[in-house]
Design a protein around this motif. Structure first.
Motif, short mmCIF file in Angstrom:
data_model
loop_
_atom_site.label_atom_id
_atom_site.label_comp_id
_atom_site.label_asym_id
_atom_site.label_seq_id
_atom_site.Cartn_x
_atom_site.Cartn_y
_atom_site.Cartn_z
N ILE A 50 -22.26 -24.02 81.53
CA ILE A 50 -22.17 -22.78 82.68
C ILE A 50 -21.59 -22.70 83.38
CG2 ILE A 50 -23.68 -21.08 82.83
CD1 ILE A 50 -25.75 -22.57 81.29
N GLY A 51 -20.55 -21.67 84.18
CA GLY A 51 -20.05 -21.85 85.27
C GLY A 51 -20.17 -20.59 86.13
N THR A 52 -21.90 -20.13 86.94
CA THR A 52 -21.40 -19.73 88.00
C THR A 52 -21.91 -19.52 88.95
OG1 THR A 52 -24.15 -20.70 88.65
CG2 THR A 52 -24.18 -19.89 86.03
N PHE A 53 -21.96 -18.22 89.85
CA PHE A 53 -21.91 -18.34 91.62
C PHE A 53 -23.39 -18.85 91.71
CE2 PHE A 53 -20.84 -14.39 88.80
CZ PHE A 53 -21.85 -14.01 89.69
N GLY A 54 -23.75 -19.09 93.03
CA GLY A 54 -25.13 -18.55 93.84
C GLY A 54 -26.12 -19.26 92.76
N VAL A 55 -26.84 -18.53 93.16
CA VAL A 55 -28.74 -19.49 91.72
C VAL A 55 -29.06 -18.17 90.96
CG1 VAL A 55 -30.43 -19.84 92.43
CG2 VAL A 55 -29.06 -20.32 94.23
N PHE A 56 -28.83 -18.74 89.93
CA PHE A 56 -28.96 -17.95 88.48
C PHE A 56 -30.51 -18.23 88.06
CE2 PHE A 56 -25.08 -16.12 88.63
CZ PHE A 56 -24.85 -15.10 87.46
#
Length: 441
Positions: A53-59
């Protein structure tokens, strides 16, 4: 997430909120470096399928224990989260991989500021999730943001940023104004110019050293967040200078900028933080994720003095999606995980831990802010206020240059009037010239 001032401000705020052990809301963290950090359920092995899972910041998925929960339910699945902390690195990198048809994660996060570009230029690189879910679970306007003209849904909604007005009822009382949140909201309901009118009354008896609002730009952004017409029309044409929504927001901002009611502060910078601590301004348009930040920066002296009222119009600032690239190696499993992570039950769990406000209305009745935060904001029904806003936010049309156009208006046009004493016409012309450069005209 975008690199423009407005979105960067949100990241700074959310970094502080995420660090709190108390506080209501946080959507994602501050950009801290250019690299990646891996987290989640570890690698594969033992015949397991590893989903990335590619995310940015804190999901909040890891923080709320959702990855561990899912892997317990599906022993054959291992989850690995790839976090790129800087969004101005994350999205260009993701675009490159989408266009190459290789190197994408099984699930990719999409920030609201990038979703229009994804819809208009990358839709064929994402699975149509509308065929996999009951779309009625999500807010209609949230689905609309991630839907192509031919009805393809490229992402499932994660969080949203419904708007309210956070206000210092102690300062309102000293100024001789209404302090009851319901009665106050009724005074400005339906029109941001009414909110400005309350400010004019406040300034007549304002406690020494205080202003009504933090800045004219924050009023502009909040007002525009409730307008259906922004900078583009439905056909992708730039209409910012003819947009009724922009004009309404601009006019409200100009009433503030040409008066004495603004503290002339840039949100989330040190002077703004200090002003929160010193109770130097009486109101701030606050998306749900800003609640915890206000609590932290205002400190113990703000407890019971802050309150929350409905905004003049339902508005939104922030939010994201997760999509499944067609280049992924495990599409079927990735679709199942994306559906599960964004289901109402899981969104409620993220709210309880990370407190990003859900995009699934059926979760709202079960949302419970932390007791300390509720007490801090004078026992305001915080979840209900933001839920009521979220349900009635209009569908908004975004464009590929939406963010830099907005930044030109706030950081050039409004600033010229508010801080440099220019006329509204001069500020408008300055914004227009900046936007011409942005659009390459």
């Amino acid at each position: 997430m975008r690199t423009s001032t407005r979105r960067s401000h949100r990241l700074v705020a959310l970094a502080a909120v995420a660090a709190l052990s108390t506080g209501l809301l946080a959507g994602c963290s501050k950009d801290s470096d250019d690299g990646n950090s891996n987290s989640g359920g570890g690698g594969g092995g033992g015949g397991k399928t590893t989903l990335t899972i590619g995310t940015f910041g804190v999901f909040g998925y890891k923080q709320a224990g959702l990855y561990d929960d899912y892997m317990k339910l599906h022993p054959n699945i291992s989850i690995k989260e790839n976090v790129t902390t800087k969004t101005d690195v994350y999205w260009p990198k993701t675009l490159t991989r989408l266009q190459a048809g290789a190197g994408t994660d099984d699930i990719q996060a999409i920030e609201v500021g990038n979703v229009t570009e994804a819809v208009q230029t990358q839709a064929d690189k994402f699975v149509d999730l509308g065929k996999e879910v009951d779309k009625s679970q999500w807010l209609d306007w949230k689905n609309a943001q991630a839907t192509t003209k031919d009805g393809k849904l490229i992402g499932l909604g994660t969080d949203v940023g419904p708007m309210a007005i956070c206000y210092r009822k102690d300062l309102f009382k000293k100024a001789g104004l209404e302090t009851d949140r319901t009665k106050l909201a009724a005074q400005w309901k339906g029109d941001w110019s009414k909110f400005v009118d309350v400010g004019k009354e406040y300034m007549k008896k304002a406690p020494k050293g205080t202003k009504y609002v933090d800045s004219a730009s924050s009023v502009y952004n909040a007002a525009l967040g409730g307008e259906s017409q922004r900078y583009y029309d439905k056909d992708g044409n730039v209409i910012w200078d003819k947009s009724t929504g922009v004009k309404h927001a601009w006019n409200a901002a100009m009433e503030v900028a040409t008066s004495t009611m603004s503290a002339k502060l840039k949100q989330f910078e040190d002077p703004w933080n200090k002003a929160l601590s010193n109770a130097s301004f009486a109101t701030v348009a606050c998306p749900a994720w800003m609640i915890g930040y206000i609590e932290q920066k205002s400190g113990a002296s703000g407890k019971g003095n802050w309150d929350v009222a409905a905004a003049p119009t339902a508005a939104n600032w922030g939010g994201s999606f997760i999509g499944v690239p067609t280049a992924g190696k495990h599409q079927k499993d990735a679709i199942a995980l994306a559906k599960w992570l964004t289901a109402p039950e899981q969104q409620a769990k993220v709210f309880a831990k990370q407190a990003s406000f859900p995009s699934t209305p059926s979760a709202y009745s079960a949302l419970k802010p932390l007791a300390d935060t509720t007490a801090y904001f004078s026992d305001a029904p915080i979840a209900q206020i933001f839920a009521d806003s979220a349900k009635t936010i209009p569908v908004q049309i975004f464009g590929t240059k939406d963010q830099p156009i907005g930044t030109a208006i706030t950081d050039v046009g409004i600033l010229q009037v508010e801080q440099k004493g220019k006329t509204p016409d001069q500020g408008w012309d300055a914004a227009k010239n900046e936007i011409k450069d942005v659009l390459g005209q």
